[in-house]
Design an enzyme around this catalytic site. Structure first.
Site, PDB file in Angstrom:
ATOM      1  N   LYS A   1       1.688   2.035  -5.152  1.00  0.00           N
ATOM      2  CA  LYS A   1       2.711   1.645  -6.364  1.00  0.00           C
ATOM      3  C   LYS A   1       1.548   1.880  -6.983  1.00  0.00           C
ATOM      4  CE  LYS A   1       2.366  -2.604  -4.537  1.00  0.00           C
ATOM      5  NZ  LYS A   1       2.025  -1.825  -3.422  1.00  0.00           N
TER       6      LYS A   1
ATOM      7  N   HIS B   1      -4.570  -1.825  -5.603  1.00  0.00           N
ATOM      8  CA  HIS B   1      -3.784  -0.507  -6.849  1.00  0.00           C
ATOM      9  C   HIS B   1      -4.497   0.615  -6.782  1.00  0.00           C
ATOM     10  CE1 HIS B   1      -0.302  -3.337  -7.183  1.00  0.00           C
ATOM     11  NE2 HIS B   1      -1.075  -3.194  -6.364  1.00  0.00           N
TER      12      HIS B   1
ATOM     13  N   ASP C   1       0.990  -1.316   0.320  1.00  0.00           N
ATOM     14  CA  ASP C   1      -0.122   0.059  -0.604  1.00  0.00           C
ATOM     15  C   ASP C   1       0.770   1.383   0.363  1.00  0.00           C
ATOM     16  OD1 ASP C   1      -2.334  -1.737   0.064  1.00  0.00           O
ATOM     17  OD2 ASP C   1      -1.827  -1.776   1.929  1.00  0.00           O
TER      18      ASP C   1
ATOM     19  N   GLN D   1       2.154  -6.161  -3.320  1.00  0.00           N
ATOM     20  CA  GLN D   1       2.564  -6.309  -1.375  1.00  0.00           C
ATOM     21  C   GLN D   1       3.572  -5.147  -1.687  1.00  0.00           C
ATOM     22  OE1 GLN D   1       1.230  -9.727  -3.050  1.00  0.00           O
ATOM     23  NE2 GLN D   1      -0.226  -8.269  -2.812  1.00  0.00           N
TER      24      GLN D   1
HETATM   25  P1  GDP Z   1      -0.613   0.489  -2.872  1.00  0.00           P
HETATM   26  O1  GDP Z   1      -1.475  -0.671  -2.931  1.00  0.00           O
HETATM   27  O2  GDP Z   1       0.810   0.477  -3.935  1.00  0.00           O
HETATM   28  O3  GDP Z   1      -0.743   0.659  -4.810  1.00  0.00           O
HETATM   29  O4  GDP Z   1      -1.597   1.797  -2.946  1.00  0.00           O
HETATM   30  P2  GDP Z   1      -2.704   1.711  -2.116  1.00  0.00           P
HETATM   31  O5  GDP Z   1      -3.313   1.967  -3.295  1.00  0.00           O
HETATM   32  O6  GDP Z   1      -3.180   0.360  -1.777  1.00  0.00           O
HETATM   33  O7  GDP Z   1      -2.352   2.888  -1.441  1.00  0.00           O
HETATM   34  C1  GDP Z   1      -2.163   4.603  -1.443  1.00  0.00           C
HETATM   35  C2  GDP Z   1      -3.748   5.184  -1.298  1.00  0.00           C
HETATM   36  O8  GDP Z   1      -2.900   6.035  -1.402  1.00  0.00           O
HETATM   37  C3  GDP Z   1      -4.635   5.375  -2.077  1.00  0.00           C
HETATM   38  O9  GDP Z   1      -5.442   5.841  -1.822  1.00  0.00           O
HETATM   39  C4  GDP Z   1      -3.546   6.616  -3.230  1.00  0.00           C
HETATM   40  O10 GDP Z   1      -4.712   7.436  -4.036  1.00  0.00           O
HETATM   41  C5  GDP Z   1      -3.159   7.401  -1.804  1.00  0.00           C
HETATM   42  N1  GDP Z   1      -2.223   7.902  -1.625  1.00  0.00           N
HETATM   43  C6  GDP Z   1      -1.042   7.971  -3.185  1.00  0.00           C
HETATM   44  N2  GDP Z   1       0.085   9.279  -3.007  1.00  0.00           N
HETATM   45  C7  GDP Z   1      -0.285   9.469  -2.605  1.00  0.00           C
HETATM   46  C8  GDP Z   1       0.336  11.106  -1.713  1.00  0.00           C
HETATM   47  O11 GDP Z   1       1.033  11.332  -2.340  1.00  0.00           O
HETATM   48  N3  GDP Z   1      -0.971  11.473  -1.140  1.00  0.00           N
HETATM   49  C9  GDP Z   1      -1.789  10.976  -0.339  1.00  0.00           C
HETATM   50  N4  GDP Z   1      -3.222  11.943   0.435  1.00  0.00           N
HETATM   51  N5  GDP Z   1      -2.731  10.012  -0.855  1.00  0.00           N
HETATM   52  C10 GDP Z   1      -1.501   9.206  -1.478  1.00  0.00           C
HETATM   53  P1  IMO Z   2      -0.842  -4.209  -2.376  1.00  0.00           P
HETATM   54  O1  IMO Z   2      -0.881  -4.246  -3.362  1.00  0.00           O
HETATM   55  C1  IMO Z   2      -0.893  -4.785   2.474  1.00  0.00           C
HETATM   56  C2  IMO Z   2      -1.159  -8.829   3.564  1.00  0.00           C
HETATM   57  C3  IMO Z   2      -2.199  -9.289   4.449  1.00  0.00           C
HETATM   58  C4  IMO Z   2      -2.141  -9.934   5.177  1.00  0.00           C
HETATM   59  C5  IMO Z   2      -0.951 -10.988   4.182  1.00  0.00           C
HETATM   60  C6  IMO Z   2      -1.196 -11.761   3.905  1.00  0.00           C
HETATM   61  O2  IMO Z   2      -2.367  -3.558  -2.226  1.00  0.00           O
HETATM   62  O3  IMO Z   2       0.239  -2.915  -1.696  1.00  0.00           O
HETATM   63  P2  IMO Z   2      -2.199 -12.780   1.784  1.00  0.00           P
HETATM   64  O4  IMO Z   2      -3.704 -12.675   1.648  1.00  0.00           O
HETATM   65  O5  IMO Z   2      -1.538 -11.911   1.237  1.00  0.00           O
HETATM   66  O6  IMO Z   2      -2.430 -13.985   2.325  1.00  0.00           O
HETATM   67  O7  IMO Z   2      -2.458 -11.634   3.288  1.00  0.00           O
HETATM   68  O8  IMO Z   2      -0.823 -10.105   3.347  1.00  0.00           O
HETATM   69  N1  IMO Z   2      -1.095  -8.104   1.999  1.00  0.00           N
HETATM   70  C7  IMO Z   2      -1.077  -7.044   1.793  1.00  0.00           C
HETATM   71  N2  IMO Z   2      -1.115  -5.742   3.235  1.00  0.00           N
HETATM   72  N3  IMO Z   2      -0.876  -4.662   0.666  1.00  0.00           N
HETATM   73  C8  IMO Z   2      -1.381  -5.461  -0.555  1.00  0.00           C
HETATM   74  O9  IMO Z   2      -1.384  -5.441  -1.517  1.00  0.00           O
HETATM   75  C9  IMO Z   2      -1.511  -7.235   0.442  1.00  0.00           C
HETATM   76  N4  IMO Z   2      -1.659  -8.114  -0.370  1.00  0.00           N
HETATM   77  C10 IMO Z   2      -1.497  -8.860   1.101  1.00  0.00           C
HETATM   78  O10 IMO Z   2      -2.381  -7.817   4.950  1.00  0.00           O
HETATM   79  O11 IMO Z   2      -1.206  -9.425   6.242  1.00  0.00           O
HETATM   80 MG    MG Z   3      -2.970  -1.884  -1.777  1.00  0.00          MG
END
Ligand code: GDP
Ligand code: IMO
Ligand code: MG
Length: 425
Positions: free
Chosen positions: A17, A42, A14, A225
């Site tokens: 990416k 994502h 999270d 991840q």
């Molecule tokens: P990923 O799994 O690595 O793609 O990340 P996620 O999408 O799960 O979580 C990142 C969250 O942060 C999302 O809701 C994005 O819209 C938000 N986000 C990304 N970059 C920024 C930033 O620079 N500032 C803020 N406030 N939010 C951001």
């Molecule tokens: P993105 O790509 C954050 C965590 C789960 C749990 C562990 C194992 O959005 O960054 P699983 O279902 O994979 O067997 O769970 O991994 N987990 C993540 N945490 N971002 C993710 O993906 C995750 N994918 C799995 O919360 O701790």
């Molecule tokens: Mg994510």
């Protein structure tokens, strides 16, 4: 400029990416997912629209890019078809620009149920999985009884494999978990139907990507991840079941390491984690609430509140090593805008010993005290800033200090979820 770039999470996932892949996709021809499954979430924000991708690569929002789900990914066909429908509803074209590897393994309903039952029954060792069947599907892959996309198109083989799997699984469900048997016929029928729908997308991923590379096309490898969730290099057993680090990009797509020119790690300006497991720099309650609400730290896949903490350079230094990071992207700097003071963890301390490299001993990770360095905050709004040089002095100081402590150059900074809230250094 590097042609083929892998982008990986350098913390516990999270990191943002999705946003970064979306931006880098502008210059790419192919965007490829190489591991994980729909446990990923994502997020890409375009104007008022928020799009959350679970399986489809985050390059899909740009017209003319080929998006591939590689062999290292585990595919839940039901989730994939739902995601394709979701994208179509949002008027995002998935016609001819989405391909999936014939070697990718498939998630079946029994994987998802087993994932949840295991977590419920063995609460003491609960991992806090996403419940998407990821672990059980990879378990079958490595026990060599998994069912791959290609197997769906050989009816006799598919039937035999599914029968064999279900005989074993149903016995486990009944004897260990006291759970009802699954019906072979309904699963078989559903998967034959899925097979027909996804058939036009199925390719030999390695051939497609290697041919593209030979033609000097640009390929972006999208990690899911993060490094500390990697099955080998993460906080085992509180990890996911795949190699989310850059090495996974090779095995998960059928491309040799000589073909990847650059690896970029994405980090948040602080740290978050969803699920169970050690988290040495985790905040106490007041800061937790504050940063969680400013950063909207709720899981994109499960909606669970994310645990939040200070930036941990021990973890990110580890990520620099195991991924061979050439550069890093720092996201969510804006979330720290109101903080008068910031802490950065530079080492762990446990029983008189100082750890500057990542300890494998879970007891150390659970109990170690972080050694912090304190840096002044900037206490002003950064979300509208357009150039790195215009960031407040203390914000630049924070970035420069992180750079020094982790040993990798910061190449981009994100100060908001929108595409234009991105600074290039
Ligand atoms: P990923 O799994 O690595 O793609 O990340 P996620 O999408 O799960 O979580 C990142 C969250 O942060 C999302 O809701 C994005 O819209 C938000 N986000 C990304 N970059 C920024 C930033 O620079 N500032 C803020 N406030 N939010 C951001
Ligand atoms: P993105 O790509 C954050 C965590 C789960 C749990 C562990 C194992 O959005 O960054 P699983 O279902 O994979 O067997 O769970 O991994 N987990 C993540 N945490 N971002 C993710 O993906 C995750 N994918 C799995 O919360 O701790
Ligand atoms: Mg994510």
């Amino acid at each position: 400029m590097a042609n083929n770039i892998a982008v990986v999470g350098a913390q516990w996932g999270d990191e943002g990416k999705g946003k970064i892949i979306d931006i880098l996709s502008r210059d790419a021809d192919y965007v490829v997912r190489y591991q994980g499954g729909n446990n990923a979430g994502h997020t890409v924000v375009v104007g008022n629209e928020e799009i959350i991708l679970h399986l489809v690569p985050s390059g899909i929002l740009h017209k003319g890019k080929i998006c591939i789900i590689g062999n290292g990914v585990v595919i839940d066909p039901e989730a994939l078809l739902a995601e394709i429908d979701y994208l179509k509803q949002k008027k995002i074209s998935v016609n001819g620009n989405l391909l999936i590897s014939e070697e990718a393994h498939l998630i079946f309903p029994y994987h998802k149920v087993l994932d949840k039952l295991r977590e419920e029954k063995f609460r003491k060792t609960k991992i806090g999985t996403t419940g998407k069947g990821i672990g059980p599907c990879y378990t079958d892959k490595f026990s060599r009884c998994g069912i791959r996309v290609a197997d769906l198109y050989n009816r006799k083989l598919f039937r035999e494999k599914l029968e064999c799997n279900m005989e074993e699984k149903n016995a486990i469900f009944q004897k260990v978990y006291g759970y009802n048997k699954f019906s072979f016929d309904s699963i078989y029928r559903d998967y034959i139907r899925f097979a027909a729908r996804i058939k036009p997308l199925v390719v030999n991923c390695s051939v497609v990507i290697n041919e593209a590379i030979r033609k000097k096309k640009k390929v972006l490898f999208e990690g899911a991840q993060g490094t500390l969730l990697d099955i080998d290099h993460g906080t085992y057993p509180f990890v996911t079941s795949s190699n989310s680090t850059s090495g996974g990009a090779c095995v998960g797509t059928g491309v040799g390491p000589t073909r990847i020119d650059k690896v970029i790690g994405v980090v948040k300006a602080y740290t978050t984690r969803v699920g169970e497991g050690p988290f040495p720099t985790e905040f106490t309650s007041r800061l937790m609430k504050n940063i969680r609400s400013r950063g909207k730290e709720f899981g994109a896949t499960t909606g669970r509140p994310r645990r939040c903490g200070w930036f941990d350079t021990v973890g990110v230094r580890h990520a620099v090593n195991v991924n061979g990071l050439d550069g890093i992207v720092v996201t969510k700097l804006d979330v720290l805008d109101k903080m008068p003071m910031l802490k950065v963890c530079v080492a762990y301390s446990y029983r008189g010993k100082t750890y500057t490299s990542y300890p494998a001993d879970l007891e150390v990770l659970w109990k170690a005290k972080p050694v912090y360095e304190e840096l002044p905050g900037w206490e002003s709004d950064t979300s509208g800033i357009k150039e790195f040089s215009k960031l407040p002095k203390n914000a630049r100081g924070y970035i420069r200090r992180l750079e020094k402590l982790v040993g990798a150059r910061v190449e981009m900074i994100s100060i908001g979820s929108e595409r234009n809230q991105t600074l290039f250094i």
